[in-house]
Design a protein around this motif. Structure first.
Motif, short mmCIF file in Angstrom:
data_model
loop_
_atom_site.label_atom_id
_atom_site.label_comp_id
_atom_site.label_asym_id
_atom_site.label_seq_id
_atom_site.Cartn_x
_atom_site.Cartn_y
_atom_site.Cartn_z
N VAL A 1 13.64 23.16 74.98
CA VAL A 1 12.36 22.75 75.56
C VAL A 1 12.51 21.47 76.37
N SER A 2 13.37 20.54 75.93
CA SER A 2 13.57 19.32 76.72
C SER A 2 14.21 19.65 78.07
N ARG A 3 15.13 20.64 78.09
CA ARG A 3 15.72 21.05 79.37
C ARG A 3 14.70 21.79 80.23
N ILE A 4 13.87 22.61 79.61
CA ILE A 4 12.80 23.26 80.37
C ILE A 4 11.89 22.23 81.01
N ARG A 5 11.55 21.19 80.23
CA ARG A 5 10.69 20.14 80.76
C ARG A 5 11.34 19.46 81.96
N GLU A 6 12.64 19.22 81.87
CA GLU A 6 13.36 18.61 82.99
C GLU A 6 13.32 19.51 84.22
N GLU A 7 13.53 20.81 84.01
CA GLU A 7 13.54 21.75 85.14
C GLU A 7 12.14 21.93 85.72
N VAL A 8 11.13 21.95 84.85
CA VAL A 8 9.75 22.07 85.33
C VAL A 8 9.39 20.89 86.22
N GLY A 9 9.95 19.71 85.91
CA GLY A 9 9.70 18.53 86.75
C GLY A 9 10.23 18.69 88.15
N ARG A 10 11.21 19.61 88.35
CA ARG A 10 11.78 19.82 89.68
C ARG A 10 11.14 20.98 90.42
N THR A 11 10.46 21.85 89.66
CA THR A 11 9.96 23.09 90.27
C THR A 11 8.63 23.44 89.60
N ASP A 12 8.26 24.71 89.57
CA ASP A 12 7.03 25.12 88.90
C ASP A 12 7.33 25.53 87.46
N HIS A 13 6.28 25.80 86.69
CA HIS A 13 6.45 26.04 85.25
C HIS A 13 7.28 27.29 84.98
N ARG A 14 6.94 28.40 85.58
CA ARG A 14 7.64 29.65 85.30
C ARG A 14 9.13 29.55 85.64
N THR A 15 9.43 29.03 86.82
CA THR A 15 10.83 28.90 87.21
C THR A 15 11.56 27.93 86.30
N GLY A 16 10.88 26.85 85.89
CA GLY A 16 11.50 25.88 85.00
C GLY A 16 11.86 26.47 83.65
N VAL A 17 10.95 27.31 83.11
CA VAL A 17 11.24 27.96 81.83
C VAL A 17 12.46 28.86 81.94
N LEU A 18 12.49 29.69 82.98
CA LEU A 18 13.60 30.63 83.15
C LEU A 18 14.91 29.90 83.43
N ARG A 19 14.85 28.85 84.25
CA ARG A 19 16.06 28.10 84.55
C ARG A 19 16.56 27.36 83.32
N GLY A 20 15.64 26.78 82.55
CA GLY A 20 16.04 26.07 81.33
C GLY A 20 16.71 27.01 80.33
N LEU A 21 16.15 28.22 80.17
CA LEU A 21 16.75 29.19 79.27
C LEU A 21 18.12 29.63 79.78
N GLY A 22 18.23 29.87 81.07
CA GLY A 22 19.49 30.32 81.63
C GLY A 22 20.60 29.28 81.51
N VAL A 23 20.25 28.01 81.72
CA VAL A 23 21.26 26.94 81.69
C VAL A 23 21.71 26.64 80.27
N THR A 24 20.78 26.64 79.31
CA THR A 24 21.12 26.23 77.94
C THR A 24 21.50 27.39 77.04
N GLY A 25 21.23 28.62 77.46
CA GLY A 25 21.43 29.76 76.58
C GLY A 25 22.83 29.87 76.01
N GLY A 26 23.84 29.75 76.86
CA GLY A 26 25.21 29.91 76.41
C GLY A 26 25.65 28.85 75.44
#
Length: 684
Positions: A576-601
């Motif tokens: 969630v902290s990474r999602i919050r960081e990504e949402v700060g750069r883009t919109d909410h939906r994209t931030g959630v998906l990008r945060g999951l993709g980056v941290t998932g592994g």
């Protein structure tokens, strides 16, 4: 230029400091077992009647004793040779006893003898009991069964169980973690760095705990070091994985590896530190516990978590910049490399995003189905199931129960200032087979009675007898044997009622501070609690039908909750902290998906490591450790691969920007440009 040179020298200074610290820590950590309080009464709950009885025993001439009771049984009847064997043991054991050893007591049916050897109840009790066992098993006449039981026999069984497996469990932990890291990084070198950092963290933690136990009175209970090994190794490796993942990202954006490490530390420090705060403060909530083991684990576990944090956030960065980029070989991240191709977690995220509400509702239905098995849980193991195999002391107790009154091996104790009235009441009480002779205290103010109950000490009938005695004989304090088991169960019930709300409050507060939101922390906490009950239900099905355990140990529910909530929140916190960081750069939906993709592994790898470290506890002969290990491993895997990766992203997507309420989040569409690499020499 001078500042840059100082920064480059800093890594060598940090390495030198840790070399010195490790050299000093290893000898002290090796003496940790010296401060373990193996006294049989050390874990009694604070303020309970049995604890008060134990505290008062020092006022009696034969106080603070834990007798070793040797049972000699021959089904066809005791012979003269058997009696000679028991008498020879009595004479041989006299120098080791803490008082006079009375002659062997024959049973009424003539098939058994019982030798009561008084031993001092201190930290060497297990060693003294081992000598009793060795002597009693020497030169046994054919056909005679000999067993050591009583408090000393139980202490020996417990001590043997932990001594035999502590080192093998640690070795197995290291091997499993190494395998996971090798599969994760496929590098012949990189996997060693998290292992080295975790090992150093474990040595430093052991040294600190030893010093506090030796010089500051820190209570170190039996079994604490086993859980500490799993906790420190697992959590240190997790933090190392998270820092490594962020560092690899920054190496693609910075030409200079020192600049990349500074950026990685700056971005990873908040979630990793918040994680350490969550786990350590959650563990410190155990200081409100009454039960000795719970109370002891709190500060010791917190020391371990903070030790792992300090090592990973200082030594690991120094080692990484010293080794350079090649340590990632064969997949070396170079400056300017494009971001990795879309992976499995990106694909999972886009599938979740298609129907997020259906996903999280369906996920909660699955968790509820697993949690429904909790309704059938039985709690409270008897001594026969304390170990995964029947302990020798339990077999001895069962032998005595066949030929003597049920509580002969573990008599109940009563201490009073009104001996005449209390003795009469005890002799007339139902369920009491025999009341021993009064034993006055050294100052003459108190009297102690040892009682044998008609029922075995672990039985429901014996517990009911003790409860009735406490109600009908208020002028006496009852302790030892069945009374101690009642107080331990009551203390564990208190600890669940008090510690669980404290842990939830602490974790929620940390999440609110870190995320600067209210909705997101509440949803995360709710999913972790749901994950805990689902894991508890699944674990109970395994315990009952695969392991054939009749019940949960009284400590498992609280220990499992503590580790699963504190550690489970970790992964959600990182996501969630990474999602919050990504949402700060883009919109909410994209931030959630990008945060999951980056941290998932990396979070999946971290979850596998933690599950492996606790899973190793399942190989121990101590039922409580097996149950804690299996429960936490199941919970971590469930949380990592289902709750964190599916339910939490679905909730975040369904809630939209309200997920961050009351904070305001960026609602602008995502930018069309990619992040460009940063040249450390120009800052552009």
């Amino acid at each position: 230029m001078l500042l840059s040179r100082k920064r480059r020298l800093l890594k060598w200074a940090v390495l030198l400091i840790w070399v010195v610290v490790t050299i000093l820590a290893v000898p002290a950590a090796g003496r940790l077992s010296d401060v373990v309080q193996a006294k049989s009464s050390a874990e009694l709950p604070r303020g309970a009647q049995s604890t008060k009885v134990d505290e008062l025993t020092s006022r009696f001439p034969d106080g603070e004793q834990a007798p070793g009771i040797i049972a000699y049984v021959r089904p066809s009847g005791i012979t003269a040779t058997d009696r000679a064997k028991a008498e020879a043991d009595r004479r041989a054991l006299a120098p080791a006893a803490a008082g006079t050893i009375a002659g062997p007591v024959p049973s009424r049916d003539g098939r058994a003898l019982m030798l009561n050897v008084p031993l001092k109840d201190d930290d060497t009790l297990s060693d003294k009991a081992e000598k009793l066992r060795d002597r009693s098993l020497a030169d046994v006449p054919p056909g005679l069964e000999v067993r050591l039981t009583g408090p000393a026999g139980s202490a020996l069984d417990v001590g043997d169980a932990f001594k035999k497996v502590d080192k093998p469990v640690l070795i197995a932990t290291i091997v499993l973690v190494a395998v996971v890291l090798l599969l994760t990084y496929r590098s012949p070198v990189l996997w060693l760095l998290p292992i080295v950092n975790a090992a150093i963290a474990l040595q430093v933690t052991g040294a600190v705990v030893y010093l506090l136990g030796e010089h500051a009175g820190l209570y170190v209970a039996d079994g604490t070091s086993t859980i500490l090994n799993a906790l420190v190794f697992g959590i240190s490796t997790d933090y190392a994985l998270l820092l490594l993942a962020r560092y690899r990202e920054e190496l693609r954006r910075h030409r200079d590896r020192h600049a990349a490490m500074r950026a990685a530390l700056r971005r990873a420090a908040a979630p990793i530190t918040a994680s350490a705060a969550t786990v350590s403060l959650g563990l410190l909530c155990l200081l409100a516990a009454h039960m000795g083991f719970n109370y002891a684990l709190g500060p010791i576990g917190a020391i371990g978590v903070l030790g792992g944090l300090v090592v990973v956030m200082s030594l690991l960065p120094a080692l990484l910049v010293i080794f350079g980029r090649w340590v990632f070989w064969p997949r070396i991240p170079h400056y300017g490399d494009p971001a990795p191709a879309r992976g499995i977690w990106d694909r999972i995220g886009h599938r979740i995003a298609a129907r997020p509400r259906l996903v999280w509702v369906g996920g909660l239905v699955v968790l509820a189905a697993l949690a429904s098995a909790c309704l059938g849980i039985s709690t409270g193991l008897d001594r026969a199931h304390f170990l995964t195999t029947t302990p020798s002391s339990t077999l001895g107790e069962q032998l005595l129960a066949k030929h003597y009154p049920g509580g002969q091996g573990r008599p109940l104790q009563a201490i009073t200032g009104k001996p005449s009235a209390v003795r009469t009441a005890l002799q007339d009480a139902p369920g009491v087979a025999r009341v021993g002779s009064p034993q006055p205290s050294s100052d003459g103010h108190l009297t102690r009675f040892d009682m044998v109950l008609t029922s075995p000490p672990d039985s429901a009938a014996a517990k009911e007898t003790v409860r009735e005695l406490r109600e009908t004989v208020p002028d006496a304090l009852f302790g030892a044997s069945t009374a101690s088991e009642i107080d331990l169960a009551d203390a564990q019930s208190h600890d669940r009622r008090v510690v669980i709300p404290l842990v939830l409050a602490v974790v929620l507060l940390i999440l609110i501070v870190l995320l600067r939101a209210l909705v997101a922390p509440l949803l995360v906490i709710a999913t972790v609690v749901a994950s805990y009950f689902a894991a508890l239900g699944a674990a109970w099905l395994l315990f009952r039908y695969a392991f054939d355990f009749p019940a949960l140990d009284i400590q498992v529910a609280l220990m499992g909750f503590l580790f699963m909530v504190a550690l489970g929140v970790d992964y959600n916190l990182f996501l969630v902290s990474r999602i919050r960081e990504e949402v700060g750069r883009t919109d909410h939906r994209t931030g959630v998906l990008r945060g999951l993709g980056v941290t998932g592994g990396v979070i999946s790898s971290a979850g596998l490591v933690l599950a492996a470290t606790f899973g190793v506890l399942g190989s121990m002969p101590v039922t409580m450790m097996v149950q804690i290990g299996v429960l936490v491993s199941l919970g971590v895997l469930l949380d990592t691969f289902f709750v964190r990766s599916v339910i939490v992203p679905a909730l975040a997507l369904d809630a939209g920007p309200r997920f961050w309420w009351p904070a305001r989040q960026n609602t602008t569409p995502p930018p069309t440009t990619q992040h460009t690499p940063i040249d450390a020499t120009t800052g552009r």
